[in-house]
Design an enzyme around this catalytic site. Structure first.
Site, PDB file in Angstrom:
ATOM      1  N   ARG A 194     -44.527 -10.747   8.367  1.00 55.67           N
ATOM      2  CA  ARG A 194     -44.344  -9.766   9.447  1.00 55.67           C
ATOM      3  C   ARG A 194     -45.634  -9.735  10.256  1.00 55.67           C
ATOM      4  O   ARG A 194     -46.699  -9.454   9.716  1.00 55.67           O
ATOM      5  CB  ARG A 194     -44.033  -8.378   8.871  1.00 55.67           C
ATOM      6  CG  ARG A 194     -44.091  -7.274   9.906  1.00 55.67           C
ATOM      7  CD  ARG A 194     -43.536  -5.959   9.410  1.00 55.67           C
ATOM      8  NE  ARG A 194     -42.089  -6.001   9.313  1.00 55.67           N
ATOM      9  CZ  ARG A 194     -41.308  -4.924   9.274  1.00 55.67           C
ATOM     10  NH1 ARG A 194     -41.831  -3.718   9.315  1.00 55.67           N
ATOM     11  NH2 ARG A 194     -39.995  -5.047   9.176  1.00 55.67           N
TER      12      ARG A 194
ATOM     13  N   HIS B 263     -36.316  -9.900  15.131  1.00 50.75           N
ATOM     14  CA  HIS B 263     -36.187  -9.333  13.781  1.00 50.75           C
ATOM     15  C   HIS B 263     -34.880  -9.889  13.185  1.00 50.75           C
ATOM     16  O   HIS B 263     -33.901  -9.171  13.010  1.00 50.75           O
ATOM     17  CB  HIS B 263     -36.167  -7.810  13.868  1.00 50.75           C
ATOM     18  CG  HIS B 263     -36.439  -7.120  12.564  1.00 50.75           C
ATOM     19  ND1 HIS B 263     -36.705  -7.796  11.390  1.00 50.75           N
ATOM     20  CD2 HIS B 263     -36.493  -5.792  12.259  1.00 50.75           C
ATOM     21  CE1 HIS B 263     -36.904  -6.916  10.416  1.00 50.75           C
ATOM     22  NE2 HIS B 263     -36.784  -5.700  10.913  1.00 50.75           N
TER      23      HIS B 263
ATOM     24  N   ASP C  14     -32.932   1.930  18.366  1.00 48.58           N
ATOM     25  CA  ASP C  14     -34.192   1.633  17.673  1.00 48.58           C
ATOM     26  C   ASP C  14     -35.236   2.568  18.291  1.00 48.58           C
ATOM     27  O   ASP C  14     -34.996   3.169  19.343  1.00 48.58           O
ATOM     28  CB  ASP C  14     -34.537   0.137  17.935  1.00 48.58           C
ATOM     29  CG  ASP C  14     -35.841  -0.322  17.295  1.00 48.58           C
ATOM     30  OD1 ASP C  14     -36.357   0.369  16.397  1.00 48.58           O
ATOM     31  OD2 ASP C  14     -36.336  -1.397  17.703  1.00 48.58           O
TER      32      ASP C  14
ATOM     33  N   CYS D  69     -31.825   0.569  12.994  1.00 49.59           N
ATOM     34  CA  CYS D  69     -32.534  -0.279  12.015  1.00 49.59           C
ATOM     35  C   CYS D  69     -33.452   0.535  11.120  1.00 49.59           C
ATOM     36  O   CYS D  69     -33.786   0.091  10.025  1.00 49.59           O
ATOM     37  CB  CYS D  69     -33.324  -1.351  12.759  1.00 49.59           C
ATOM     38  SG  CYS D  69     -34.469  -0.672  13.970  1.00 49.59           S
TER      39      CYS D  69
ATOM     40  N   GLN E  17     -33.078  -8.344  10.088  1.00 51.42           N
ATOM     41  CA  GLN E  17     -32.407  -7.090  10.445  1.00 51.42           C
ATOM     42  C   GLN E  17     -31.027  -7.399  11.035  1.00 51.42           C
ATOM     43  O   GLN E  17     -30.023  -6.775  10.670  1.00 51.42           O
ATOM     44  CB  GLN E  17     -33.271  -6.327  11.455  1.00 51.42           C
ATOM     45  CG  GLN E  17     -32.665  -5.020  11.924  1.00 51.42           C
ATOM     46  CD  GLN E  17     -32.575  -3.991  10.814  1.00 51.42           C
ATOM     47  OE1 GLN E  17     -33.557  -3.697  10.159  1.00 51.42           O
ATOM     48  NE2 GLN E  17     -31.396  -3.443  10.581  1.00 51.42           N
TER      49      GLN E  17
ATOM     50  N   ARG F 135     -29.570  -4.760   3.950  1.00 51.72           N
ATOM     51  CA  ARG F 135     -30.756  -5.626   4.090  1.00 51.72           C
ATOM     52  C   ARG F 135     -30.956  -6.444   2.807  1.00 51.72           C
ATOM     53  O   ARG F 135     -31.249  -7.624   2.829  1.00 51.72           O
ATOM     54  CB  ARG F 135     -32.026  -4.786   4.351  1.00 51.72           C
ATOM     55  CG  ARG F 135     -32.060  -4.000   5.656  1.00 51.72           C
ATOM     56  CD  ARG F 135     -32.159  -4.898   6.863  1.00 51.72           C
ATOM     57  NE  ARG F 135     -33.249  -5.854   6.788  1.00 51.72           N
ATOM     58  CZ  ARG F 135     -34.515  -5.615   7.154  1.00 51.72           C
ATOM     59  NH1 ARG F 135     -34.826  -4.457   7.679  1.00 51.72           N
ATOM     60  NH2 ARG F 135     -35.444  -6.555   7.063  1.00 51.72           N
TER      61      ARG F 135
HETATM   62  N1   CP Z   1     -35.846  -1.911   9.692  1.00 52.94           N
HETATM   63  C1   CP Z   1     -37.017  -2.326   9.172  1.00 52.94           C
HETATM   64  O1   CP Z   1     -37.439  -3.475   9.316  1.00 52.94           O
HETATM   65  O2   CP Z   1     -37.664  -1.363   8.466  1.00 52.94           O
HETATM   66  P1   CP Z   1     -39.131  -1.469   7.879  1.00 52.94           P
HETATM   67  O3   CP Z   1     -40.081  -1.458   9.043  1.00 52.94           O
HETATM   68  O4   CP Z   1     -39.275  -0.264   7.001  1.00 52.94           O
HETATM   69  O5   CP Z   1     -39.248  -2.751   7.116  1.00 52.94           O
HETATM   70  N1  NVA Z   2     -38.800  -2.246  17.187  1.00 54.05           N
HETATM   71  C1  NVA Z   2     -39.333  -1.722  15.954  1.00 54.05           C
HETATM   72  C2  NVA Z   2     -38.498  -2.151  14.797  1.00 54.05           C
HETATM   73  C3  NVA Z   2     -38.924  -1.597  13.465  1.00 54.05           C
HETATM   74  C4  NVA Z   2     -38.080  -2.092  12.341  1.00 54.05           C
HETATM   75  C5  NVA Z   2     -40.772  -2.165  15.787  1.00 54.05           C
HETATM   76  O1  NVA Z   2     -41.080  -3.331  16.097  1.00 54.05           O
HETATM   77  O2  NVA Z   2     -41.594  -1.362  15.364  1.00 54.05           O
END
Ligand code: CP
Ligand code: NVA
Length: 307
Positions: free
Chosen positions: A106, A133, A226, A266, A136, A294
């Site tokens: 990530r 993502h 989101d 999400c 997701q 997930r």
């Molecule tokens: N939806 C998602 O990716 O959640 P986290 O940021 O908690 O991993």
């Molecule tokens: N768009 C959000 C998604 C989190 C799962 C972010 O990037 O923070």
């Protein structure tokens, strides 16, 4: 025993790293994992997790998914490894891929993941970047399939920022054949290259980008949102809160969608901003089922990458 094939591509960086058939295979496997009807042995396989941003769902669902498959995970916190001290991706990837069988990363830039794939001898999974993502989106479309079965009949309206989550929804929607509508304030439209790629892979893809949320939800089967400010955008929060005013999923908006419409998010959510308390906890909300999924889809993804 359900027979399945390894993914053609060795990395999963984008929602376009599977074919439609491979995507449907992941959903089939996820369904079997969810009903405890399949067990696959990934004993001795190790998943390394490198997270430059916070995470609850992605991190824990990957850890549990791997443990359910008989494998293990190592949390490679960049702050306590040499990554945080500036060791190059080139050297890090070459070393870690000698120890681990797969890495889930990530980070901010998609190009960082691409750099990892250049030097890693093992698969790299995108656990969220600013661009996409895809893990997701696997859970999102699996949840939609559980509800509606046939993607061709589904209209998904995403209300919010046209960034990572929306981009992967567009690409996955193009693969599945669902209609996707993105409703966002002016200036927050999705990446034009993502739109181009989606149209290239599906010439009949129905994609609507609009600034009008009321129009966008008419006959929609899925309303999705989101956070307005993503991780790394903390300094933009004040301005974005103003720009996104009115882009909230509330009961009035849900009433304008199809009467069987479901709601997805999400997570994490800012209750009262992009979505009201009432809607998160509404009987049409599938948000916690989506979060559970997930784990099942990632079990399937790991099986398809490592088997
Ligand atoms: N939806 C998602 O990716 O959640 P986290 O940021 O908690 O991993
Ligand atoms: N768009 C959000 C998604 C989190 C799962 C972010 O990037 O923070």
């Amino acid at each position: 025993m359900f027979k399945f094939s390894k993914l053609t591509r060795s990395n999963y960086l984008s929602s376009l790293d599977t074919t439609k058939e491979e995507l449907l295979q992941i959903f089939k496997l996820a369904k079997l994992f969810k009903s405890n009807s399949l067990s696959i042995d990934l004993k001795n396989k190790v998943l390394g997790l490198i997270f430059d941003k916070s995470s609850t769902r992605t991190r824990v669902s990957f850890q549990v998914a791997m443990s359910r498959l008989g494998g293990t995970t190592i949390d490679l916190n960049p702050l306590t490894s040499q990554i945080g001290r500036g060791e190059t991706i080139k050297d890090t990837a070459r070393v870690l891929s000698k120890y681990c069988d797969v890495l889930a990363i990530r980070t901010f830039n998609q190009s960082t993941l691409e750099e990892y794939t250049k030097w890693s001898s093992k698969p790299i999974i995108n656990a969220l970047t600013d661009l996409e993502h895809p893990c997701q989106a696997l859970a999102d479309f699996f949840t939609i399939q559980e509800e509606f079965t046939n993607f061709d009949d589904v209209v998904l309206t995403f209300i919010g920022d046209g960034n990572n989550v929306a981009n992967s929804i567009i690409l996955c929607g193009a693969l599945c054949g669902a209609e996707i509508r993105i409703a966002c304030p002016p200036g927050y439209e999705p990446d034009s290259l993502i739109i181009e790629r989606a149209k290239e892979i599906n010439h009949n893809f129905s994609l609507v980008i609009t600034n009008d949320i009321n129009d966008a939800v008419i006959n929609a089967n899925v309303l999705y949102t989101d956070v307005w400010s993503s991780m790394g955008e903390e300094n933009l929060k004040e301005n974005k809160d103003k720009d996104f005013e009115g882009f909230t999923i509330d009961s009035e908006l849900l009433n304008k969608a199809d009467k069987t419409a479901i709601v997805l998010h999400c997570l994490p959510a800012y209750r009262g901003k992009e979505i009201t308390d009432e809607i998160i906890d509404h009987d049409r909300s599938r948000i916690f089922q989506q979060a559970e999924n997930r784990m099942h889809v990632q079990q399937a993804l790991l099986a398809c990458l490592l088997q």
